[in-house]
Design a protein around this motif. Structure first.
Motif, short mmCIF file in Angstrom:
data_model
loop_
_atom_site.label_atom_id
_atom_site.label_comp_id
_atom_site.label_asym_id
_atom_site.label_seq_id
_atom_site.Cartn_x
_atom_site.Cartn_y
_atom_site.Cartn_z
N ALA A 105 -38.79 27.02 45.65
CA ALA A 105 -37.43 27.49 45.19
C ALA A 105 -36.78 28.16 45.19
CB ALA A 105 -37.70 26.48 43.85
N ASP A 109 -33.37 30.24 47.69
CA ASP A 109 -32.60 31.05 47.26
C ASP A 109 -31.89 32.19 46.94
OD1 ASP A 109 -31.90 28.42 45.16
OD2 ASP A 109 -32.22 29.09 43.08
N ARG A 183 -33.91 29.98 38.17
CA ARG A 183 -34.36 28.85 39.68
C ARG A 183 -36.04 28.48 39.10
NH1 ARG A 183 -33.06 25.03 41.24
NH2 ARG A 183 -31.44 26.42 42.19
N THR A 187 -37.01 24.98 37.91
CA THR A 187 -38.18 23.83 38.58
C THR A 187 -39.20 23.62 37.72
OG1 THR A 187 -37.90 25.56 40.26
CG2 THR A 187 -39.82 23.97 40.61
#
Length: 239
Positions: A105, A109, A183, A187
């Protein structure tokens, strides 16, 4: 679920400097603007489109390796413990899958943010740089001037673009850890519930390797070497 994020990396921002060109006098600028309004816009528009098309390709191509390098420079490590038997026992929790998901993730990003910053900080300003230097170097928009000063125009415009490139890489480095932290936490919240444990303490360590300085500088150097090219100069001279 309690989530703690610890970011040990201390980043030093790199500052870049660029020489500025002498600005034309107010009257010189006014005359150039009037000439543009009276019918030279087609030439200027053509020059703007030429630069936008050429530099967009160069910058986006260069960003492919930049994104890959920056992603490799960012590491994400997770560890977790859980209270079981009413809190009498603390057990280690295997969060390797969660760690992989968090890193994936973060990488996604990084790529999105880098491309967005390239467009907002660099490409969005190309047209203004072109118009500024045309008004300064060839205010009458005559063919002879473009032919004689094609190299000068390209060099001056690229110098302004390079200032934006320096701003870009400084922003990428400054924002990297903060964006990764956001992030990773998101997550963990999204996936952590699937651990099946009611009370899990997850610690995230986000680190940025020192290699990032070399990778960012390599991007700056690459842009400096490819933004000025013979084909672009020839195209400007042919307007």
């Amino acid at each position: 679920m309690r989530i703690n994020a610890f970011v040990p990396a201390v980043l030093a921002l790199s500052f870049f400097s660029a020489s500025t060109q002498a600005l034309p006098t107010p009257q010189h600028q006014a005359n150039a603007v009037e000439l543009l309004k009276r019918g030279g816009s087609n030439v200027v528009d053509a020059l703007v489109n030429l630069f936008v098309d050429a530099e967009t390709k160069v910058l986006l191509d260069a960003c492919v390796s930049l994104e890959a390098n920056v992603c490799a420079d960012v590491t994400v490590k997770l560890d977790a413990s859980a209270n079981v038997l009413g809190g009498l026992v603390t057990a280690n929790v295997d969060v390797k899958d969660l760690e992989v998901s968090a890193k994936t993730a973060v990488d996604a990003d990084i790529k999105v943010n880098v491309e967005a910053d390239v467009k907002a900080i660099v490409l969005a300003n190309v047209a203004a740089h072109v118009k500024k230097e045309v008004a300064c170097v060839c205010p009458k928009l005559d063919d002879a001037c473009f032919k004689a000063n094609a190299h000068t125009l390209v060099v001056k415009i690229v110098a302004l673009i390079q200032v934006d490139v320096a701003t870009l890489v400084a922003k990428i480095k400054a924002d990297l850890v903060a964006n990764a932290k956001v992030r990773v936490n998101a997550t963990i919240k999204d996936i952590g519930v699937h651990l099946g444990l009611a009370d899990v303490d997850v610690h995230a360590i986000i680190d940025v390797r020192s290699d990032i300085d070399a990778h960012l500088q390599a991007f700056v150097d690459l842009c400096a070497s490819v933004l000025v090219n013979a084909q672009l100069i020839a195209d400007v001279a042919a307007l």
